[in-house]
Design a protein around this motif. Structure first.
Motif, PDB file in Angstrom:
ATOM      1  N   MET A   1      40.848  58.961  52.732  1.00 25.78           N
ATOM      2  CA  MET A   1      41.777  57.862  52.497  1.00 25.78           C
ATOM      3  C   MET A   1      42.985  58.032  53.407  1.00 25.78           C
ATOM      4  SD  MET A   1      43.455  56.607  48.916  1.00 25.78           S
ATOM      5  CE  MET A   1      44.426  55.103  48.842  1.00 25.78           C
ATOM      6  N   ALA A   2      43.393  56.950  54.070  1.00 24.55           N
ATOM      7  CA  ALA A   2      44.463  57.029  55.061  1.00 24.55           C
ATOM      8  C   ALA A   2      45.800  56.709  54.449  1.00 24.55           C
ATOM      9  CB  ALA A   2      44.176  56.067  56.211  1.00 24.55           C
ATOM     10  N   GLU A   3      46.854  57.367  54.965  1.00 27.83           N
ATOM     11  CA  GLU A   3      48.223  57.050  54.621  1.00 27.83           C
ATOM     12  C   GLU A   3      48.836  56.373  55.841  1.00 27.83           C
ATOM     13  OE1 GLU A   3      50.025  60.719  53.756  1.00 27.83           O
ATOM     14  OE2 GLU A   3      48.716  61.196  52.084  1.00 27.83           O
ATOM     15  N   SER A   4      49.307  55.134  55.704  1.00 30.93           N
ATOM     16  CA  SER A   4      49.814  54.401  56.852  1.00 30.93           C
ATOM     17  C   SER A   4      51.064  55.062  57.399  1.00 30.93           C
ATOM     18  CB  SER A   4      50.131  52.958  56.456  1.00 30.93           C
ATOM     19  OG  SER A   4      50.735  52.267  57.529  1.00 30.93           O
ATOM     20  N   SER A   5      51.124  55.217  58.737  1.00 34.28           N
ATOM     21  CA  SER A   5      52.319  55.751  59.389  1.00 34.28           C
ATOM     22  C   SER A   5      52.737  54.852  60.551  1.00 34.28           C
ATOM     23  CB  SER A   5      52.052  57.167  59.894  1.00 34.28           C
ATOM     24  OG  SER A   5      51.022  57.154  60.828  1.00 34.28           O
ATOM     25  N   THR A   6      52.464  53.551  60.454  1.00 35.92           N
ATOM     26  CA  THR A   6      52.764  52.615  61.530  1.00 35.92           C
ATOM     27  C   THR A   6      54.209  52.208  61.502  1.00 35.92           C
ATOM     28  OG1 THR A   6      52.124  50.771  60.142  1.00 35.92           O
ATOM     29  CG2 THR A   6      50.414  51.704  61.533  1.00 35.92           C
ATOM     30  N   THR A  39      47.651  58.782  59.337  1.00 30.59           N
ATOM     31  CA  THR A  39      47.443  60.129  58.808  1.00 30.59           C
ATOM     32  C   THR A  39      46.496  60.049  57.621  1.00 30.59           C
ATOM     33  OG1 THR A  39      49.422  59.901  57.418  1.00 30.59           O
ATOM     34  CG2 THR A  39      49.687  61.001  59.545  1.00 30.59           C
ATOM     35  N   TYR A  40      45.758  61.126  57.393  1.00 29.53           N
ATOM     36  CA  TYR A  40      44.732  61.162  56.347  1.00 29.53           C
ATOM     37  C   TYR A  40      45.000  62.307  55.388  1.00 29.53           C
ATOM     38  CZ  TYR A  40      42.151  57.984  59.392  1.00 29.53           C
ATOM     39  OH  TYR A  40      41.776  56.913  60.159  1.00 29.53           O
ATOM     40  N   ARG A  41      44.735  62.056  54.123  1.00 27.53           N
ATOM     41  CA  ARG A  41      44.928  63.092  53.107  1.00 27.53           C
ATOM     42  C   ARG A  41      43.996  64.276  53.311  1.00 27.53           C
ATOM     43  NH1 ARG A  41      45.519  59.143  47.788  1.00 27.53           N
ATOM     44  NH2 ARG A  41      47.508  58.199  48.413  1.00 27.53           N
ATOM     45  N   MET A  42      42.898  64.053  54.016  1.00 23.94           N
ATOM     46  CA  MET A  42      41.963  65.140  54.288  1.00 23.94           C
ATOM     47  C   MET A  42      42.630  66.282  55.048  1.00 23.94           C
ATOM     48  SD  MET A  42      39.056  66.612  54.177  1.00 23.94           S
ATOM     49  CE  MET A  42      38.093  65.342  53.349  1.00 23.94           C
ATOM     50  N   ARG A  43      43.729  66.000  55.758  1.00 25.44           N
ATOM     51  CA  ARG A  43      44.404  67.054  56.525  1.00 25.44           C
ATOM     52  C   ARG A  43      44.912  68.165  55.618  1.00 25.44           C
ATOM     53  NH1 ARG A  43      48.301  63.053  55.819  1.00 25.44           N
ATOM     54  NH2 ARG A  43      50.498  63.722  55.606  1.00 25.44           N
ATOM     55  N   TRP A  44      45.285  67.829  54.384  1.00 23.25           N
ATOM     56  CA  TRP A  44      45.785  68.853  53.464  1.00 23.25           C
ATOM     57  C   TRP A  44      44.646  69.732  52.956  1.00 23.25           C
ATOM     58  CZ3 TRP A  44      50.626  69.335  54.169  1.00 23.25           C
ATOM     59  CH2 TRP A  44      51.431  68.222  54.426  1.00 23.25           C
ATOM     60  N   ALA A 166      47.188  71.501  63.512  1.00 22.32           N
ATOM     61  CA  ALA A 166      48.465  70.790  63.477  1.00 22.32           C
ATOM     62  C   ALA A 166      48.519  69.687  64.519  1.00 22.32           C
ATOM     63  CB  ALA A 166      49.607  71.780  63.700  1.00 22.32           C
ATOM     64  N   ALA A 167      47.986  69.939  65.718  1.00 26.31           N
ATOM     65  CA  ALA A 167      48.065  68.959  66.793  1.00 26.31           C
ATOM     66  C   ALA A 167      47.140  67.774  66.574  1.00 26.31           C
ATOM     67  CB  ALA A 167      47.742  69.627  68.130  1.00 26.31           C
ATOM     68  N   VAL A 168      45.968  68.004  65.988  1.00 27.12           N
ATOM     69  CA  VAL A 168      44.958  66.953  65.885  1.00 27.12           C
ATOM     70  C   VAL A 168      45.080  66.153  64.590  1.00 27.12           C
ATOM     71  CG1 VAL A 168      42.463  66.535  65.744  1.00 27.12           C
ATOM     72  CG2 VAL A 168      43.362  68.192  67.380  1.00 27.12           C
ATOM     73  N   TRP A 169      45.505  66.778  63.487  1.00 29.02           N
ATOM     74  CA  TRP A 169      45.477  66.114  62.178  1.00 29.02           C
ATOM     75  C   TRP A 169      46.851  65.715  61.651  1.00 29.02           C
ATOM     76  CZ3 TRP A 169      41.398  64.490  59.143  1.00 29.02           C
ATOM     77  CH2 TRP A 169      40.120  64.848  59.564  1.00 29.02           C
ATOM     78  N   CYS A 230      34.061  68.229  57.381  1.00 26.95           N
ATOM     79  CA  CYS A 230      33.033  67.333  57.922  1.00 26.95           C
ATOM     80  C   CYS A 230      33.362  66.790  59.309  1.00 26.95           C
ATOM     81  CB  CYS A 230      32.807  66.150  56.968  1.00 26.95           C
ATOM     82  SG  CYS A 230      32.339  66.641  55.296  1.00 26.95           S
ATOM     83  N   HIS A 231      34.617  66.878  59.731  1.00 32.48           N
ATOM     84  CA  HIS A 231      35.013  66.288  61.008  1.00 32.48           C
ATOM     85  C   HIS A 231      35.961  67.234  61.740  1.00 32.48           C
ATOM     86  CE1 HIS A 231      33.281  62.467  59.678  1.00 32.48           C
ATOM     87  NE2 HIS A 231      33.952  62.628  58.544  1.00 32.48           N
ATOM     88  N   SER A 232      35.874  67.237  63.064  1.00 26.76           N
ATOM     89  CA  SER A 232      36.788  68.024  63.876  1.00 26.76           C
ATOM     90  C   SER A 232      38.121  67.326  64.068  1.00 26.76           C
ATOM     91  CB  SER A 232      36.169  68.320  65.246  1.00 26.76           C
ATOM     92  OG  SER A 232      35.076  69.203  65.130  1.00 26.76           O
ATOM     93  N   GLU A 233      38.115  66.001  64.023  1.00 24.03           N
ATOM     94  CA  GLU A 233      39.337  65.229  64.214  1.00 24.03           C
ATOM     95  C   GLU A 233      39.260  63.951  63.392  1.00 24.03           C
ATOM     96  OE1 GLU A 233      38.022  63.038  68.375  1.00 24.03           O
ATOM     97  OE2 GLU A 233      39.107  64.945  68.448  1.00 24.03           O
TER      98      GLU A 233
END
Length: 421
Positions: A1-6, A39-44, A166-169, A230-233
């Motif tokens: 699920m994405a968190e909008s950062s626009t 940004t995506y919550r999956m980063r956490w 940190a750089a990719v997510w 599941c994903h690299s980026e």
């Protein structure tokens, strides 16, 4: 699920045709791309997995250092052989560190995390087979060393991942904090090892229980990485820097790093710091016990060294995220860490001074560890557009020179070859 950062303020401007908005086509296209960052919550979740994996690997690395004397008695081996259980990481990190840089920048973060998780778990299981009661001591130590070697192969994959994550997510305003959290999980594992090993091992027969306990987080990290990574980026990059991540090919990027004067200076200074930290963590018990301090006190000093250091890294990470004053912070912390290391070299030779030794260890950790995540972030900043895995990995390889730890170990054991107890 994405968190909008626009950028909501630019929506109306971008939605208008290029001619009506009055903007050139290039500017309109650039703003359109800016609107697509997410940004995506999956980063956490990924951050949590890497933190657990980093913590587990460092616990396995130095699990025997705080109880070196009892480990030597359990296996019927010398202290030199016990020290090899940690020094083998330094030797293996050099060839496999180069391979890890290629894996991170070419195959991606997912491959590096899952591979490191499985190697870390396999090494912990092999270690446990080396302490089972039905295995003879002649076979036990070689199995233990083999397990340490497997965990050592996983270490570069774990250590080089934080800057890539940190750089990719993560968006730019969270990158230093994310890098700090994932990087500091490694010394957190060392802190836990310094506290748990003396607490779990009161006599040599407790070694199997300790090794089994350290295998639990390794197995848990492997399960979480295999199931959840599941994903690299992310599908949509979180920032402009993520779009251009690893834009430089691997081998040309490596050559470009060696020609970058600022990067080479950072690599030498920070690499030397990593070597000193490695020797300090592995040999602290032997340095203090020969003067008359107990294993428990040596473990406490190691815990203060790392615990206060994590606090310093956290505070400095927040400061850097707000100000971006990388250079000033690095210079001050390097100078103070050097003074603290000199102070430790003096007070560690004094018997019956526990408060003074503990205070100096705390200061050494506070300034020394503050450098750790910031130097990694600065290595990425000053080497752009070289990939994060390559720029971070080369620094760690410079710090993994076994000569540093080897000379310090030989000097320590040569001065005091026999433990008082």
């Amino acid at each position: 699920m994405a968190e909008s950062s626009t950028n909501d303020l630019a929506e109306e401007y971008i939605d208008a045709p290029a001619g009506q908005s009055g903007a050139p086509a290039e500017a309109w296209s650039g703003l359109r791309k800016l609107m697509q960052y997410k940004t995506y919550r999956m980063r956490w979740y990924l951050l949590g997995v890497i933190c657990l994996l980093n913590c587990s690997n460092s616990m396995l690395w130095l699990s025997f250092a705080p109880v070196a004397d009892k480990t030597a008695k359990f296996y019927g081996c010398s202290l030199d052989q016990v020290n090899w259980l940690s020094q083998v990481y330094l030797i293996i990190a050099i060839p496999f560190g180069i391979l890890t840089m290629w894996v991170l920048d070419i195959l991606g973060l997912k491959t590096a995390v899952i591979l490191s998780a499985w190697l870390n778990m396999l090494g912990s299981v092999v270690r446990y087979f080396g302490v089972l009661l039905f295995i003879s001591k002649e076979i036990g130590y070689p199995l233990l060393l083999l397990g340490q070697c497997i965990c050592a192969v996983a270490q570069p994959l774990v250590l080089f991942s934080p800057t890539k994550l940190a750089a990719v997510w993560f968006p730019e305003h969270q990158q230093a904090t994310a890098n700090m959290m994932s990087s500091m999980s490694n010394p957190l594992g060392i802190l836990l090892a310094n506290l748990l090993s003396p607490a779990l091992v009161h006599k040599k027969e407790d070694i199997p229980f300790m090794v089994g306990m350290y295998a639990v987080p390794a197995v848990l990290a492997c399960i979480l990485a295999t199931v959840g990574v599941c994903h690299s980026e992310p599908p949509t990059p979180p920032s402009a820097s993520a779009v251009n991540s690893t834009s430089e090919p691997f081998w040309p990027g490596l050559k470009k790093l060696l020609k970058n004067k600022a990067y080479v200076i950072l690599m030498i200074c920070f690499g030397a710091g990593i070597g000193i930290f490695t020797a300090f963590s592995a040999l602290l018990e032997q340095i203090l016990c020969v003067v008359g301090y107990s294993n428990l006190f040596a473990g406490l000093c190691g815990a203060l060294f790392i615990g206060v250091g994590i606090l310093g890294a956290f505070l400095l990470g927040l400061y850097i995220d707000r100000t971006k004053n990388f250079t000033e912070a690095i210079k001050i912390c390097f100078a103070m860490a050097a003074l603290a290391s000199i102070a430790f070299a003096l007070v560690s030779r004094l018997p019956n001074q526990p408060a003074l030794v503990a205070a100096v260890c705390s200061l050494f950790g506070f300034f020394g560890f503050s450098i750790y995540p910031i130097s990694m972030e600065l290595a990425v900043e000053c080497s752009y557009p070289v990939g994060e895995g390559t720029s971070t990995g080369l620094v760690f390889i410079a710090g993994s020179n076994p000569i540093v730890g080897g000379y310090l170990q030989r000097g320590s054991l040569h001065l005091h070859p026999v433990f008082p107890h």
